[in-house]
Scaffold this active site. Structure first.
Site, mmCIF file in Angstrom:
data_model
loop_
_atom_site.group_PDB
_atom_site.id
_atom_site.type_symbol
_atom_site.label_atom_id
_atom_site.label_comp_id
_atom_site.label_asym_id
_atom_site.label_seq_id
_atom_site.Cartn_x
_atom_site.Cartn_y
_atom_site.Cartn_z
ATOM 1 N N HIS A 125 -1.055 6.799 -37.172
ATOM 2 C CA HIS A 125 -0.202 7.746 -36.819
ATOM 3 C C HIS A 125 -0.308 9.023 -37.800
ATOM 4 C CE1 HIS A 125 2.656 9.812 -34.325
ATOM 5 N NE2 HIS A 125 3.339 10.135 -35.264
ATOM 6 N N ASN A 153 -2.198 0.656 -36.004
ATOM 7 C CA ASN A 153 -2.357 2.053 -35.359
ATOM 8 C C ASN A 153 -2.271 2.944 -36.848
ATOM 9 O OD1 ASN A 153 -2.406 4.065 -33.367
ATOM 10 N ND2 ASN A 153 -0.069 4.472 -33.863
ATOM 11 N N MET A 180 -4.875 6.677 -26.899
ATOM 12 C CA MET A 180 -3.693 7.544 -26.548
ATOM 13 C C MET A 180 -2.798 7.136 -25.316
ATOM 14 S SD MET A 180 -3.841 9.961 -28.848
ATOM 15 C CE MET A 180 -4.931 10.944 -29.810
ATOM 16 N N ILE A 229 0.005 4.143 -24.577
ATOM 17 C CA ILE A 229 1.129 3.106 -25.233
ATOM 18 C C ILE A 229 0.795 1.770 -24.406
ATOM 19 C CG2 ILE A 229 3.367 2.294 -25.389
ATOM 20 C CD1 ILE A 229 4.040 5.567 -25.725
ATOM 21 N N LEU A 230 0.655 0.631 -25.127
ATOM 22 C CA LEU A 230 0.190 -0.492 -24.557
ATOM 23 C C LEU A 230 1.541 -1.293 -24.169
ATOM 24 C CD1 LEU A 230 -2.619 -1.470 -26.999
ATOM 25 C CD2 LEU A 230 -2.766 -0.968 -24.433
ATOM 26 N N GLY A 246 -12.867 10.178 -32.042
ATOM 27 C CA GLY A 246 -13.473 9.272 -32.536
ATOM 28 C C GLY A 246 -13.817 9.393 -34.128
ATOM 29 N N THR A 247 -13.087 10.328 -34.941
ATOM 30 C CA THR A 247 -13.568 10.377 -36.402
ATOM 31 C C THR A 247 -12.970 9.195 -37.019
ATOM 32 O OG1 THR A 247 -11.568 11.544 -36.726
ATOM 33 C CG2 THR A 247 -13.580 13.005 -36.200
ATOM 34 N N ASN A 248 -11.868 8.614 -36.756
ATOM 35 C CA ASN A 248 -11.307 7.404 -37.282
ATOM 36 C C ASN A 248 -12.180 6.439 -37.266
ATOM 37 O OD1 ASN A 248 -8.611 7.820 -38.945
ATOM 38 N ND2 ASN A 248 -8.252 8.863 -37.127
HETATM 39 C C1 GAR Z 1 -5.745 11.123 -35.376
HETATM 40 O O1 GAR Z 1 -5.233 12.384 -35.964
HETATM 41 C C2 GAR Z 1 -4.903 9.989 -34.963
HETATM 42 O O2 GAR Z 1 -4.133 9.953 -36.178
HETATM 43 C C3 GAR Z 1 -4.323 10.709 -33.787
HETATM 44 O O3 GAR Z 1 -5.133 11.132 -33.157
HETATM 45 C C4 GAR Z 1 -6.146 11.636 -33.822
HETATM 46 C C5 GAR Z 1 -7.287 10.980 -33.153
HETATM 47 O O4 GAR Z 1 -8.444 11.448 -33.842
HETATM 48 N N1 GAR Z 1 -3.333 9.510 -32.981
HETATM 49 C C6 GAR Z 1 -2.433 9.679 -32.502
HETATM 50 O O5 GAR Z 1 -1.661 10.818 -32.406
HETATM 51 C C7 GAR Z 1 -1.629 8.267 -31.983
HETATM 52 N N2 GAR Z 1 -0.330 8.618 -31.744
HETATM 53 P P1 GAR Z 1 -9.788 10.772 -33.749
HETATM 54 O O6 GAR Z 1 -10.388 10.456 -32.300
HETATM 55 O O7 GAR Z 1 -10.973 11.706 -34.029
HETATM 56 O O8 GAR Z 1 -9.838 9.652 -34.609
#
Ligand code: GAR
Length: 208
Positions: free
Chosen positions: A110, A108, A91, A93-94, A12-14
């Site tokens: 990516h 999203n 993670m 796909i919907l 969940g850093t994003n």
């Molecule tokens: C992030 O790098 C995001 O871009 C990627 O997973 C990581 C999640 O980090 N997402 C994907 O690969 C989706 N296809 P987070 O949980 O720390 O935000």
């Protein structure tokens, strides 16, 4: 004020970048009203709780297939009256039952420059392993709308970083997160909430 529902599966850093952006006023006209996790143990849930954001857990493991899972997600999104849905490290796909109900309302992040290193099977560190395996000299992240095909919706924003000779997937992932994902995802969310993204012929244009 738009209701933003964030879907997560992991660290969940994003999500944290979105919370920080909301708290510091970078996200205009939007509020994170709910965080939904596909994983009961996701640290992202703690981040939401620490910021008094309501959470829901809809475990992927409890559903037989993606269609049944997507129906449960759709139900929750409708109940939450979502105006914008953000997949922030989500993670799963919907199914099209969700994407068709929320056209150009799902964003999203990516961790590569779409159309490279994307689509089914490209997620998390696998994306960076593939980029390093190919030997690309730049990589980055893409913020895009979600449609029925994985990583194929209209691109909103992209940002680039250099790939260095000694990079590991973990080091490249961190550089892309810090320099691109955590900045561009909140920016795209704010633009959406202010109605500054226009769609023409299935392409997205920022009108700032
Ligand atoms: C992030 O790098 C995001 O871009 C990627 O997973 C990581 C999640 O980090 N997402 C994907 O690969 C989706 N296809 P987070 O949980 O720390 O935000």
């Amino acid at each position: 004020m738009k209701n933003i529902v964030v879907l997560v599966s992991g660290g969940g850093t994003n999500l944290q970048a979105l919370i920080d952006a909301e708290n510091s006023g970078i996200i205009k006209n939007g509020k994170i009203t709910c965080v939904i996790s596909s994983n009961p143990d996701a640290y992202a849930l703690k981040r939401a709780e620490n910021n008094n954001i309501p959470t829901r857990i809809i475990p992927r493991k409890e559903f037989s297939d993606s269609i049944e899972y997507s129906k449960a997600i759709l139900n929750a999104l409708n109940e939450e009256k979502a105006d914008l849905i953000v997949l922030a490290g989500f993670m799963t796909i919907l199914d099209k039952c969700v994407t068709e109900a929320y056209p150009y309302k799902i964003i999203n992040v990516h961790p590569a420059l779409i159309p490279s290193f994307c689509g089914e099977g490209f997620y998390g560190l696998k994306v960076h392993e593939a980029a390093l395996g190919y030997g690309v000299k730049v990589s980055g992240a893409t913020i895009h709308f979600v449609n029925e095909k994985a990583d194929a919706g209209a691109i909103i924003l992209q940002g680039v970083v250099d790939v260095l000779n000694d990079d590991t997937p973990e080091i490249l992932q961190k550089r892309i997160m810090e320099n691109v994902e955590w900045k561009l995802l909140p920016k795209a969310v704010s633009l959406f909430c202010q109605d500054k993204i226009e769609i023409v012929n299935n392409k997205a244009y920022v009108r700032d």
